[in-house]
Design a protein around this motif. Sequence first.
Motif, mmCIF file in Angstrom:
data_model
loop_
_atom_site.group_PDB
_atom_site.id
_atom_site.type_symbol
_atom_site.label_atom_id
_atom_site.label_comp_id
_atom_site.label_asym_id
_atom_site.label_seq_id
_atom_site.Cartn_x
_atom_site.Cartn_y
_atom_site.Cartn_z
ATOM 1 N N LEU A 61 -99.412 -91.423 -108.428
ATOM 2 C CA LEU A 61 -98.042 -91.901 -108.591
ATOM 3 C C LEU A 61 -97.100 -90.821 -108.091
ATOM 4 C CD1 LEU A 61 -95.811 -93.799 -109.739
ATOM 5 C CD2 LEU A 61 -96.068 -92.575 -111.930
ATOM 6 N N ALA A 62 -96.274 -91.170 -107.094
ATOM 7 C CA ALA A 62 -95.225 -90.267 -106.614
ATOM 8 C C ALA A 62 -93.894 -90.823 -107.076
ATOM 9 C CB ALA A 62 -95.267 -90.154 -105.095
ATOM 10 N N ARG A 63 -93.157 -90.054 -107.869
ATOM 11 C CA ARG A 63 -91.874 -90.502 -108.411
ATOM 12 C C ARG A 63 -90.737 -90.038 -107.513
ATOM 13 N NH1 ARG A 63 -92.390 -91.485 -114.123
ATOM 14 N NH2 ARG A 63 -94.342 -90.679 -114.999
ATOM 15 N N TYR A 64 -89.825 -90.956 -107.232
ATOM 16 C CA TYR A 64 -88.612 -90.624 -106.497
ATOM 17 C C TYR A 64 -87.436 -90.905 -107.421
ATOM 18 C CZ TYR A 64 -91.937 -90.914 -102.650
ATOM 19 O OH TYR A 64 -93.027 -90.746 -101.830
ATOM 20 N N GLY A 65 -87.090 -89.909 -108.228
ATOM 21 C CA GLY A 65 -86.093 -90.126 -109.265
ATOM 22 C C GLY A 65 -86.661 -90.989 -110.382
ATOM 23 N N ARG A 66 -85.778 -91.625 -111.145
ATOM 24 C CA ARG A 66 -86.222 -92.448 -112.273
ATOM 25 C C ARG A 66 -86.457 -93.892 -111.904
ATOM 26 N NH1 ARG A 66 -81.824 -91.496 -116.861
ATOM 27 N NH2 ARG A 66 -80.494 -92.023 -115.072
ATOM 28 N N ASP A 67 -85.993 -94.313 -110.712
ATOM 29 C CA ASP A 67 -85.958 -95.747 -110.419
ATOM 30 C C ASP A 67 -86.934 -96.208 -109.351
ATOM 31 O OD1 ASP A 67 -83.850 -96.048 -112.253
ATOM 32 O OD2 ASP A 67 -82.379 -95.493 -110.735
ATOM 33 N N LEU A 68 -87.689 -95.299 -108.748
ATOM 34 C CA LEU A 68 -88.590 -95.698 -107.669
ATOM 35 C C LEU A 68 -89.844 -94.837 -107.695
ATOM 36 C CD1 LEU A 68 -88.838 -97.550 -105.117
ATOM 37 C CD2 LEU A 68 -87.944 -95.623 -103.789
ATOM 38 N N ALA B 143 -94.949 -95.151 -114.927
ATOM 39 C CA ALA B 143 -93.756 -95.426 -114.118
ATOM 40 C C ALA B 143 -92.645 -96.067 -114.929
ATOM 41 C CB ALA B 143 -94.132 -96.329 -112.937
ATOM 42 N N GLY B 144 -92.977 -96.698 -116.043
ATOM 43 C CA GLY B 144 -91.958 -97.311 -116.900
ATOM 44 C C GLY B 144 -91.237 -98.456 -116.211
ATOM 45 N N VAL C 95 -91.865 -100.078 -108.294
ATOM 46 C CA VAL C 95 -93.052 -99.416 -107.759
ATOM 47 C C VAL C 95 -93.501 -100.158 -106.509
ATOM 48 C CG1 VAL C 95 -95.438 -98.763 -108.242
ATOM 49 C CG2 VAL C 95 -93.733 -98.626 -110.051
ATOM 50 N N PHE C 96 -93.938 -99.409 -105.497
ATOM 51 C CA PHE C 96 -94.435 -100.048 -104.282
ATOM 52 C C PHE C 96 -95.740 -99.407 -103.847
ATOM 53 C CE2 PHE C 96 -91.926 -96.528 -102.690
ATOM 54 C CZ PHE C 96 -92.606 -96.085 -101.564
ATOM 55 N N LEU C 97 -96.479 -100.124 -103.015
ATOM 56 C CA LEU C 97 -97.744 -99.626 -102.485
ATOM 57 C C LEU C 97 -98.091 -100.381 -101.207
ATOM 58 C CD1 LEU C 97 -99.872 -102.089 -103.266
ATOM 59 C CD2 LEU C 97 -99.892 -100.957 -105.484
ATOM 60 N N SER C 98 -99.039 -99.826 -100.462
ATOM 61 C CA SER C 98 -99.583 -100.482 -99.272
ATOM 62 C C SER C 98 -100.990 -100.938 -99.611
ATOM 63 C CB SER C 98 -99.600 -99.525 -98.078
ATOM 64 O OG SER C 98 -98.290 -99.143 -97.719
ATOM 65 N N ALA C 99 -101.223 -102.244 -99.565
ATOM 66 C CA ALA C 99 -102.473 -102.814 -100.043
ATOM 67 C C ALA C 99 -103.381 -103.233 -98.906
ATOM 68 C CB ALA C 99 -102.184 -104.025 -100.932
ATOM 69 N N PRO D 15 -86.514 -105.176 -105.759
ATOM 70 C CA PRO D 15 -86.547 -104.898 -104.317
ATOM 71 C C PRO D 15 -86.487 -103.406 -104.048
ATOM 72 C CG PRO D 15 -84.359 -105.607 -104.980
ATOM 73 C CD PRO D 15 -85.220 -105.753 -106.198
ATOM 74 N N LEU D 16 -86.957 -103.021 -102.884
ATOM 75 C CA LEU D 16 -86.873 -101.620 -102.480
ATOM 76 C C LEU D 16 -85.430 -101.256 -102.168
ATOM 77 C CD1 LEU D 16 -90.015 -101.294 -100.207
ATOM 78 C CD2 LEU D 16 -89.707 -100.384 -102.507
ATOM 79 N N PRO D 17 -84.965 -100.103 -102.623
ATOM 80 C CA PRO D 17 -83.573 -99.700 -102.376
ATOM 81 C C PRO D 17 -83.410 -99.077 -101.004
ATOM 82 C CG PRO D 17 -84.690 -98.013 -103.655
ATOM 83 C CD PRO D 17 -85.688 -99.131 -103.464
ATOM 84 N N GLY D 18 -82.168 -98.765 -100.668
ATOM 85 C CA GLY D 18 -81.879 -97.983 -99.472
ATOM 86 C C GLY D 18 -81.651 -98.807 -98.223
ATOM 87 N N ALA D 19 -81.344 -98.096 -97.149
ATOM 88 C CA ALA D 19 -81.124 -98.716 -95.840
ATOM 89 C C ALA D 19 -82.460 -98.789 -95.113
ATOM 90 C CB ALA D 19 -80.110 -97.903 -95.040
ATOM 91 N N ARG D 20 -83.308 -99.698 -95.571
ATOM 92 C CA ARG D 20 -84.700 -99.742 -95.125
ATOM 93 C C ARG D 20 -84.853 -100.037 -93.640
ATOM 94 N NH1 ARG D 20 -88.769 -97.739 -98.527
ATOM 95 N NH2 ARG D 20 -87.487 -97.112 -100.300
ATOM 96 N N ALA D 21 -83.883 -100.702 -93.059
ATOM 97 C CA ALA D 21 -83.976 -101.018 -91.631
ATOM 98 C C ALA D 21 -83.986 -99.756 -90.774
ATOM 99 C CB ALA D 21 -82.823 -101.924 -91.212
#
Length: 288
Positions: free
Chosen positions: A67-74, A103-104, A108-112, A271-277
Amino acid sequence: MIDSTGRPSATDMPVRRLGLGDLRDCLLLAIDRQWLPEEAKWRLLFEVGEVYGIDDPCGGLAGTVVLARYGRDLGAVSMVLVATRYGRMGLGRRLMLHVLDRAGDATVFLSATEYGRGLYQKLGFRAVGEIVTHIGHLRPEPEDFKHDGLRPARDADLAAIRGLDAHASGAPRADLITRLSSIAEQTRVAERGGEVVGFGAAWRNVDNVVVGPVIADSTAMARGLIAGLASELHGPVRLDLGAGEAGLSGWAAARGMPPAFTTTLMTRGGPLPGARARIYAPVMLALG
């Protein structure tokens, strides 16, 4: 408790936090699952993530998850590995439940891979896209270098690079980007009006050089960054591209990097945050 095969029951095998002293057993577990022993990748995961595992009573590891945490929300989940001798005993589910609890409420995201999608769907993940991995010897053409403002990164660019990554990923990942900058063989930036507006990095894995992340505001900029990075490197290159990047994927294939395999991007909790494009390629599949 011992099951009918003489192996311990999965429910009796505790999950523990692993450390660098367990690196060798992580690599041996990867080999057992016919994965490459990616020491540089595992070392980075230990530095920026939380690595968990289940000990095999006979020695070594029965399973791992990161688990890699990016802040509290991702958070990013990866390296869900279970030894072949412990297959179909519920260890994968046990490990996933452990990191989801850790993760609470975070997204959370992953590549399956195709083998894990069923389990992740049962745990509440949903597919949101595909990632196509290209591997080969990139052979850029002269027109690939015509984008203006591309140059090698300097130490003074690090703050801007971290800011671009935070905007694109929607999460604080300064530790990851700083650590990556120290192991990258090449880092290049795109500059416009004296401002850094895009960047790409390349780091060496076991049998190839991974180009990632690549953050840009156009396909042309991404192509220029990738071409510039690959032109300075030796050996085969790996590039993980979102399936929506058909133009860039076709370009990579035409330049000597055919598609090798596809994984599914899955999320849980929102959903995933940020300017993903702007993210044309992740750092790696394990970290996003």
